[in-house]
Scaffold this active site. Structure first.
Site, PDB file in Angstrom:
ATOM      1  N   ARG A 685       0.887  -1.180   0.000  1.00 53.06           N
ATOM      2  CA  ARG A 685       0.000   0.000   0.000  1.00 53.06           C
ATOM      3  C   ARG A 685       0.911   1.213   0.000  1.00 53.06           C
ATOM      4  O   ARG A 685       1.047   1.913   0.987  1.00 53.06           O
ATOM      5  CB  ARG A 685      -0.882  -0.001   1.248  1.00 53.06           C
ATOM      6  CG  ARG A 685      -1.892  -1.123   1.231  1.00 53.06           C
ATOM      7  CD  ARG A 685      -3.083  -0.778   2.057  1.00 53.06           C
ATOM      8  NE  ARG A 685      -2.772  -0.794   3.465  1.00 53.06           N
ATOM      9  CZ  ARG A 685      -3.688  -0.556   4.398  1.00 53.06           C
ATOM     10  NH1 ARG A 685      -4.922  -0.259   4.047  1.00 53.06           N
ATOM     11  NH2 ARG A 685      -3.362  -0.591   5.667  1.00 53.06           N
ATOM     12  N   ASN A 736       6.435 -12.759   4.191  1.00 55.28           N
ATOM     13  CA  ASN A 736       5.288 -11.955   4.577  1.00 55.28           C
ATOM     14  C   ASN A 736       4.664 -12.551   5.841  1.00 55.28           C
ATOM     15  O   ASN A 736       4.022 -13.588   5.799  1.00 55.28           O
ATOM     16  CB  ASN A 736       4.274 -11.942   3.431  1.00 55.28           C
ATOM     17  CG  ASN A 736       3.051 -11.145   3.794  1.00 55.28           C
ATOM     18  OD1 ASN A 736       3.071 -10.355   4.738  1.00 55.28           O
ATOM     19  ND2 ASN A 736       1.981 -11.347   3.052  1.00 55.28           N
ATOM     20  N   ARG A 741       6.134  -7.507  12.529  1.00 57.65           N
ATOM     21  CA  ARG A 741       5.859  -6.249  13.206  1.00 57.65           C
ATOM     22  C   ARG A 741       6.785  -6.083  14.417  1.00 57.65           C
ATOM     23  O   ARG A 741       7.098  -4.988  14.828  1.00 57.65           O
ATOM     24  CB  ARG A 741       4.402  -6.223  13.675  1.00 57.65           C
ATOM     25  CG  ARG A 741       4.005  -4.937  14.341  1.00 57.65           C
ATOM     26  CD  ARG A 741       2.647  -5.100  14.960  1.00 57.65           C
ATOM     27  NE  ARG A 741       1.563  -5.019  14.003  1.00 57.65           N
ATOM     28  CZ  ARG A 741       1.089  -3.886  13.510  1.00 57.65           C
ATOM     29  NH1 ARG A 741       1.627  -2.758  13.847  1.00 57.65           N
ATOM     30  NH2 ARG A 741       0.086  -3.891  12.678  1.00 57.65           N
ATOM     31  N   ASP A 759      -1.553   2.717   7.952  1.00 63.91           N
ATOM     32  CA  ASP A 759      -2.605   3.685   7.642  1.00 63.91           C
ATOM     33  C   ASP A 759      -3.056   4.473   8.877  1.00 63.91           C
ATOM     34  O   ASP A 759      -4.039   5.192   8.829  1.00 63.91           O
ATOM     35  CB  ASP A 759      -3.805   2.989   6.996  1.00 63.91           C
ATOM     36  CG  ASP A 759      -4.374   1.901   7.898  1.00 63.91           C
ATOM     37  OD1 ASP A 759      -3.867   1.750   9.023  1.00 63.91           O
ATOM     38  OD2 ASP A 759      -5.309   1.219   7.476  1.00 63.91           O
ATOM     39  N   GLU A 846      -1.296 -10.877  16.089  1.00 62.20           N
ATOM     40  CA  GLU A 846       0.033 -10.615  16.653  1.00 62.20           C
ATOM     41  C   GLU A 846      -0.063  -9.597  17.780  1.00 62.20           C
ATOM     42  O   GLU A 846       0.694  -9.655  18.753  1.00 62.20           O
ATOM     43  CB  GLU A 846       0.994 -10.161  15.554  1.00 62.20           C
ATOM     44  CG  GLU A 846       0.983  -8.672  15.197  1.00 62.20           C
ATOM     45  CD  GLU A 846      -0.275  -8.251  14.454  1.00 62.20           C
ATOM     46  OE1 GLU A 846      -1.122  -9.113  14.195  1.00 62.20           O
ATOM     47  OE2 GLU A 846      -0.424  -7.062  14.147  1.00 62.20           O
ATOM     48  N   ASP A 847      -1.041  -8.690  17.688  1.00 65.43           N
ATOM     49  CA  ASP A 847      -1.172  -7.683  18.736  1.00 65.43           C
ATOM     50  C   ASP A 847      -1.727  -8.290  20.029  1.00 65.43           C
ATOM     51  O   ASP A 847      -1.327  -7.905  21.127  1.00 65.43           O
ATOM     52  CB  ASP A 847      -2.041  -6.518  18.255  1.00 65.43           C
ATOM     53  CG  ASP A 847      -3.262  -6.985  17.497  1.00 65.43           C
ATOM     54  OD1 ASP A 847      -3.485  -8.215  17.398  1.00 65.43           O
ATOM     55  OD2 ASP A 847      -4.022  -6.129  17.009  1.00 65.43           O
TER      56      ASP A 847
END
Ligand code: NAG
Ligand code: NAG
Ligand code: NAG
Ligand code: NAG
Ligand code: NAG
Length: 933
Positions: A685, A736, A741, A759, A846-847
């Site tokens: 993106r 990927n 992160r 974003d 993952e968070d």
């Protein structure tokens, strides 16, 4: 005509305001003189044109005598003259009108320019102020550099030995039995900066057992493999600080060993002396006996008749006489798998109270005839005490309380071939799995210390503790005051189990009943921590042995590995940098724009284990690796920064405090100055990413931006990367994955990491406010989007993930949150692989995993700042997190992670951090800490 005149006047009035006075005077005069003339002429002309010859008489009558005498031709000439004048005046008027319009436009442009100049001025004033602050900061830094009298030490040169150990005279036996580190260990081979190199004798090349005995093949391979993974292993014996000798498990059946009952030790002391680096007396040698079978059943101790010289003995069976405190090392037998995800072995931590309050499974051998107690005869008092204890315990089972107590003293003896009873007076029962079943149902488990007080530790005792901790049963060691458990110089066993003298057996039930759920869970949690970290696998055991020996000498561990940052750019393909378009995000001065400043790192190499070694081993720490900084690093008292330790502090108003203006010029707080790194994960993106990066221009305290480029496609070379004043690193990801992160990249130079979605749109003041809050909660996740876990009321059997607005939250998403760099390392080293696999499977969660990790380590909830909840940018492509499967996966993740952790570490919080002066009335001459939040 009148209309025309009044219109003219109006226009004059308007004009008057704008045109120069002299011009106006001339024009007005001209108009005043000529207008009546023209009017007169015009009127008469119209009159005449409109009248026919019939009316000519009346015309003549109307004229006065003087006029009638004027010659008609003269009149005509006069009139024509007037017409000409009129035309010229009209055209002049038109010209003037045109000019007026032009002037008006000019005027508008000028006033617009004035406005712009004013804005520019404010902007430059702002920049100037910022620069002034930055100059002041630079001066402070320079001052500090000048005054500095304790410079940061440069990385020391690694100092290792470069010679093999020389051959010395062996020391007499009466000295070797009293060996201590100071008398028998050669510290000269292990400099503080040596990195603690460890050499392993290949057991195949240098066998130390007598012919016919051998170290168990499986054990040999796994030990070699596990050591290979230990970073301290070296293949250079000249460099080594310690030398490992595997003594291990003897396979030959003990009954064949001696004829005539003679004890024949499996260990060949001559072979030991023949080891190439033995040096005559075995200095710095470690004799590792990780046998699972208790050889002492027959021989007491495989080292008992062998002169081990100055070597350190590491095993699980020791007599009080043989054990040299602070020199030899008690370890558990290696019972677990080689390594890997050992969490599957563990029982869930809840419910706190299980079916049985207390359990025991074993065969008590009250009749000694079937056990050979060669080395340790027992006296009569012991036997009496033992039978009293047994009687009491049998009574206990029969008492009518609501507590269930399961004690089996006569059962089918275990036929596990790995565990002999040894000199214990009780045997194991059942199979490993049947014992495990009972243990998982027990809150506490009874473990008897060996009856003979000559024995300090036995393999059986260590194995029972191991089993209990794995199953989450709190060990209760009867006779616990006379034994030593593994690694007791570093592990605080009192937090893991209950150790009572035998004579307290009558009070045992009362004691166990009195312990509330919270403490049961603390015991269980601590037991699991100790089990997972130090006992669970072959790898854990070996790493722990090496770490304990290293810790004795206060040699720091090797630094934790970072991930090499490979840029997506190369020499032929460099990004095109352009200044970002548009105004700066904010005109509010939020802090000095300083050059990049790395957080100091590795400052406590030699003091961490001295001052906080206890916490490192028993709480949040990791004794196997050295980290650049820890979130729990201690802070100085607030007067220290004014009394000699002030380097790097940026107190507000130089310590005088102050309102908004002074606040925005310094970081303040309890910790020295620092900056933060923004970490962005992005996948195809590009424009969204570039917009996000542009918005970071002029952000104070920003060290650098690290973009993890998750896409296999390199960025489009046409892209114009914004030049935001801070370095932007774009790092190629190996594949990927959302786990990227939290990649512990080598170019993360600050403790504070702001993890954001590509974003996310955060304002500068929000970011800086978050940073200031994080500085006060360095061990937590501090961020914006709050979420919570909610009990599923339908199934009543698990958790649901909830993202609704709420007054209570338990997670802060890492799509916009500050966290300490340390947690990135822990995410990869501490978290079981199963969790990262789950994140990859779902491309999600993952968070949640990070929230589990941090709450587990700190036992604190995250901190939410300001009122922001969401960050999706309007007009951006719909992000994948919106649809229903996303939520379904997140429900599943919470429940799966709970299984892995054994409990749900998340904690609820109703706390939200806002700027303290928000909505506060303050004097006009003061300024709020932040203008808008
Ligand atoms: C008046 O009449 C004459 C001839 O009759 C003509 O030439 C002239 O243009 C007229 N003037 C006006 C203002 O109508
Ligand atoms: C501490 O250890 C790290 C990693 O080995 C090293 O980079 C650093 O220079 C050391 N610092 C000191 C003061 O020894
Ligand atoms: C050790 O034994 C030697 C002789 O074998 C003797 O001379 C010496 O005094 C003994 N040392 C101690 C500390 O007992
Ligand atoms: C540099 O990167 C570009 C784009 O990824 C690639 O096309 C090019 O082959 C690379 N050049 C070298 C020397 O690696
Ligand atoms: C969130 O709130 C909405 C409206 O209040 C409600 O309909 C919905 O069920 C809630 N969702 C969850 C997961 O609680």
């Amino acid at each position: 005509m009148i209309q025309l005149k009044s219109e003219n006047r109006q226009q004059f009035c308007y004009w008057l305001a704008h045109v120069k006075l002299s011009r106006i005077v001339v024009t007005v005069l001209a108009i005043l003189i000529f207008t009546p003339l023209i009017t007169h002429f015009y009127l008469s002309k119209v009159e005449r044109n409109s009248s026919t010859s019939l009316n000519s008489a009346r015309f003549h009558l109307d004229l006065s005598d003087e006029f009638s005498s004027i010659n008609e031709i003269d009149l005509r000439v006069g009139v024509e003259e007037l017409v000409r004048i009129r035309n010229s005046v009209l055209s002049e008027l038109r010209n003037i009108e045109k000019k007026r319009q032009e002037l008006k436009q000019e005027l508008q442009t000028f006033s617009k320019n004035v406005e712009e100049a004013k804005l520019d001025l404010a902007h430059h004033q702002n920049n100037l102020n910022k620069l002034k602050i930055s100059v002041e900061q630079a001066q402070v830094a320079q001052q500090e550099a000048l005054q500095e009298n304790t410079p940061d030490l440069a990385a020391p040169k690694r100092l290792t030995s470069d010679t093999l150990p020389p051959i010395l005279q062996p020391i007499p036996r009466n000295r070797s039995v009293n060996c201590k580190m100071f008398s028998c260990f050669d510290h000269s081979r292990c400099s503080l900066t040596s990195g603690f190199p460890v050499y392993l004798y290949d057991p195949d090349q240098y066998p130390v057992m007598h012919d016919g005995w051998d170290v168990d093949g499986f054990l040999k391979t796994t030990l070699k493999q596990a050591l290979g993974l230990n970073p301290h292993l070296t293949s250079n014996p000249a460099q080594a600080c310690i030398y490992l000798v595997l003594v291990g498990e003897a396979l030959k059946d003990a009954d064949d060993a001696g004829e005539n009952g003679e004890i024949f030790p499996p260990l060949d002391s001559e072979a030991l002396k023949r080891l190439p680096y033995w040096g005559g007396d075995g200095r710095n040698h470690i004799l590792l006996n990780l046998a699972r079978r208790d050889l002492s059943a027959n021989s007491g101790d495989i080292f008992s008749v062998v002169d081990t010289g100055r070597a350190i003995v590491v095993q699980s069976t020791f007599t009080r006489r043989r054990f040299r405190a602070d020199f030899d090392l008690i370890v558990p037998p290696v019972l677990g798998p080689p390594g890997g995800d050992i969490w599957r072995e563990c029982a869930p931590m809840l419910p706190a109270r299980r079916r049985y309050l207390l359990s025991f499974q074993g065969e008590i051998k009250s009749n000694k005839s079937n056990v050979r107690h060669v080395a340790y005869p027992r006296d009569r008092d012991d036997v009496e005490l033992n039978s009293f204890i047994l009687d009491h315990l049998r009574q206990l089972v029969k008492t009518h309380t609501s507590d269930q107590i399961s004690l089996e003293f006569e059962c089918v003896p275990a036929n596990d071939d790995f565990m002999d009873t040894g000199p214990q007076d009780w045997a194991l029962c059942g199979t490993d799995s049947s014992r495990r079943g009972v243990l998982k149902d027990s809150t506490f488990v009874l473990i008897f210390a060996p009856a003979s007080d000559e024995l300090l530790s036995t393999t059986l005792l260590q194995a029972r503790v191991y089993e209990a901790l794995r199953a989450g049963a709190v060990p209760v060691v009867l006779g616990g005051d006379q034994v030593k458990l593994a690694y007791d110089e570093v592990i605080q066993w009192r937090r893991v189990g209950i150790f009572v003298p035998r004579t307290r057996v009558t009070e045992l039930h009362f004691l166990l009943r009195s312990i509330p759920d919270e403490d049961i869970l603390l015991f269980r949690r601590q037991g699991r921590l100790v089990w997972e970290r130090y006992l669970s696998s072959v790898q854990a055991t070996l790493d722990t042995i090496i770490a304990v020996l290293r810790y004795r000498m206060n040699i720091p561990a090797l630094p934790v590995e970072t991930v090499t940052a490979v840029s997506v750019f190369n020499n032929t393909f460099q990004p095109v940098l352009v200044p970002p378009a548009g105004e700066l995000e904010q005109e509010e001065s939020l802090g000095p724009l300083e050059p990049s400043y790395n957080s100091p790192a590795f400052r406590r190499n030699f003091s961490l284990l001295l001052t906080q070694g206890h916490e490192v081993w028993n709480d949040w720490g990791d004794p196997f690796r050295l980290y650049p900084t820890l979130p729990m690093d201690p802070i100085l008292p607030s007067d220290a920064k004014f009394l000699g330790s002030g380097r790097g502090f940026r107190p507000i108003g130089n310590g005088q405090g102050g309102a908004g203006k002074e606040f925005s010029e310094a970081l303040g707080g309890n910790t020295p100055r620092e900056q933060f790194t923004i970490m962005l994960l992005t996948y195809e993106r590009e424009q969204v990413l570039l917009d996000s990066i542009s918005r970071l221009r002029g952000l104070p305290y920003l060290h650098s931006v690290v973009v993890v480029w998750n896409s296999p496609r390199p960025p489009n070379p046409e892209l114009r990367w914004p030049d935001i004043g801070a370095p932007v690193h774009v790092i190629k990801a190996a594949r990927n994955s959302l786990n990227n992160r939290f990649l512990p990249l080598e170019n993360l130079q600050t403790e504070a990491i702001l993890s954001v979605d590509d974003d996310a749109h955060l304002r500068h003041d929000e970011i800086l406010f978050g940073f200031r809050v994080w500085r006060e909660h360095r061990d937590r996740i501090v961020g914006f989007p709050g979420r919570f876990h909610a009990w599923d009321l339908n199934t009543k059997n698990g958790w649901l993930y909830n993202s609704n607005y709420s007054c209570e939250l338990s997670m802060v998403l890492t799509g916009a949150a500050f966290l300490h760099r340390h947690y990135l390392h822990l995410y990869w080293t501490w978290l079981p692989q199963a969790i990262r696999d789950k994140v990859d499977e779902y491309m999600n969660c993952e968070d949640i995993a990070m929230n589990f990790l941090v709450s587990h380590i700190t036992r604190k909830p995250p901190v939410k700042v300001t009122s922001r909840w969401t960050f999706r940018c309007p007009g951006c492509p719909q992000s994948l997190s919106e649809d229903d499967t996303h939520f379904q996966e997140r429900h599943k993740c919470i429940n799966f992670f709970t299984q892995v952790f054994g409990y749900t570490p998340l904690l609820n919080t109703q706390y939200r951090a806002d700027s303290i002066l928000f909505k506060t009335r303050i004097p006009h001459d003061k300024q709020k800490c932040f203008k808008f939040i």
